[in-house]
Design an enzyme around this catalytic site. Structure first.
Site: not given
Length: 485
Positions: A16, A42, A117-118, A251, A257, A298
């Protein structure tokens, strides 16, 4: 069937992105722009809610922001100076409009819209208890659990009810909530998922990444602190910290990424960190070769860092087409294989006869790496060496990232030799966990709690995993439906 492109379906995916603004006319239009910048977080669905001072307005739709929120007739249906939006991926199971956020409910205190978000790691237990108490759920989203906890709280004010709800949840969350009293933005006490604040004139803006602030012309002010709630009411901005202080664990995969390379995460340039990871990868895992080739897009910053550190030329040995949609029809295995080249194709003139180092950000199931190595061989590469700008992904994430179950993670099943054989490479190596921290200017010590959440590499989960640990049949059924952030 309609499916994700085979070069994209083997990545860890942030589920998200959220964006909110308070204090500007036409807030919904600004939110739509912000969501465009967060589309990479997302791509399955998007939604925007607005508040005009009297009532809430919401539009949610499957698909990308473009095509749904670039239409004047839709934006005109979302009036007001306050608005919040959400882009999402689903996990397994049901994909439907009822799970698209922001979610909205009429509470005793008035309307309440929330974008999340989570992932709430005890959502199934909470949901079970709430249903027994009479709550009626309208979605399979863990986000709705927060709404019910707010509604059921015995505290008097909405803010106290909200804090009471958050103190009952475990896991990771960055939230933007809209109420008649104002907008609330917050992060969980460990700050696992990102959230930043910016300003544009008198407007206050919240977003998952700084790049969304850039797109709307806002100035980045700061990150929301772990455990902090920021309340915006009119022109007043207030910050409170209702949780006991904890050592943050953001995180670490945001640097590897998830975040766009032009974002700033925890005061660090994502692009610069990815180059530093690539340089560290070259120090730890050198190989005699002719070319350093990124797996687009990426792997590009890490490949630049690897090339600069090693002195081996950087070349675009794989060319990506940016004009192919995320999905396409795959009627059979032959067409599925050919479909790879719709989006990525080997630059044969560069590759033929060369010893190639491929740089990618991660290996999940290994299916993408296998296809890329095969593509290099078909283009005539003399040798194909794979170097990965993260440690082996051996554990699933339960904090809002779409990951396979552990049994499907290649690094959980095979050692490095087995993985090398699986992808048919001449060699394979990963940056070490210590090297990843070193690229961030940190040190990971065994006797000190890590600075980041690195559970996908180490299995060191920073919060309880209640739903996973209980493994009750009702929890397993609910997990099959969906754990949405």
């Amino acid at each position: 069937m309609l499916t994700t492109h085979p070069f994209d379906d083997d990545k860890l995916r942030e589920e998200c992105g959220i964006f909110g603004v308070s204090g500007v006319e036409g807030a919904a239009a600004m939110v739509a722009l912000g969501l465009h910048a967060l589309q990479h977080r997302g791509q399955e669905a998007a939604g925007i809610s607005s508040f005009d001072g009297q009532q809430f307005h919401t539009h949610r739709a499957m698909g990308h922001v473009a095509g749904n929120f670039d239409r004047d007739d839709i934006i005109r249906q979302l009036p007001g100076q306050v608005a919040a939006g959400h882009v999402r991926y689903s996990t397994t199971g049901e994909t439907s409009l009822r799970n698209v956020q922001p979610l909205y409910a009429d509470l005793a205190s008035g309307g309440f819209a929330i974008a999340h978000n989570g992932n709430i790691s005890n959502a199934m237990r909470l949901r079970r208890d709430l249903v027994r108490s009479g709550s009626i759920f309208q979605s399979t989203s863990d986000t709705e659990t927060i709404i019910h906890l707010v509604a059921m709280s015995s505290y008097r004010t909405l803010l106290d009810k909200f804090i009471d709800a958050l103190k009952q949840v475990e896991g990771a969350y960055s939230l933007i909530c809209m109420t008649p009293e104002g907008m609330i933005a917050c992060r969980d006490p460990l700050g696992i998922r990102p959230l930043v604040m910016g300003r544009l004139g008198d407007a206050v803006i919240f977003a998952s990444e700084t790049v969304a602030l850039d797109v709307v012309g806002a100035e980045f002010e700061r990150s929301i602190d772990p455990g902090e709630l920021v309340i915006v009411k009119g022109g007043e901005v207030k910050s409170i910290r209702p949780f006991a202080p904890m050592s943050p664990r953001p995180c670490i995969f945001e640097y590897v990424y998830f975040s766009r390379p032009d974002s700033i995460a925890e005061d660090r340039s994502v692009y610069s960190v990815r180059k530093a990871i690539g340089a560290q990868l070259a120090i730890e895992n050198p190989v005699d070769a002719d070319l350093v080739v990124p797996v687009p897009d990426s792997g590009t910053p890490a490949a630049i860092g690897y090339a600069q550190q090693s002195g081996i030329p950087f070349e675009l040995g794989i060319i990506r087409s940016h004009y192919v949609g995320r999905t396409f029809i795959q009627p059979g295995d032959k067409v599925r294989h050919l479909g790879v080249k719709l989006k990525h194709n080997a630059n044969r003139a560069l590759i033929e006869g060369k010893r190639v180092i491929l740089i990618d950000d991660s290996i999940v199931r290994g299916t993408t790496s296998l296809k890329i190595v095969q593509m290099m061989r078909e283009a005539g590469a003399a040798e194909v060496h794979m170097r990965i700008a993260s440690p082996p992904t051996r554990h699933s994430c339960f904090y809002g990232v779409d990951t396979p179950e552990r049994a499907k993670l290649l690094a959980a099943k095979l050692d490095i030799g087995g993985m090398t054989d699986f992808i048919h490479a001449d060699s394979l190596a990963f940056v070490s966990i210590d090297g990843l921290y070193k690229a961030l200017g940190e040190a990971r010590r065994a006797d000190v709690r890590p600075r980041y959440c690195d559970a996908c590499f180490t299995g060191d989960y920073p919060t309880p995993l209640t739903d996973q640990d209980e493994s009750a049949p009702v929890d397993q059924f609910a997990m099959l439906e969906e754990r949405v952030s």
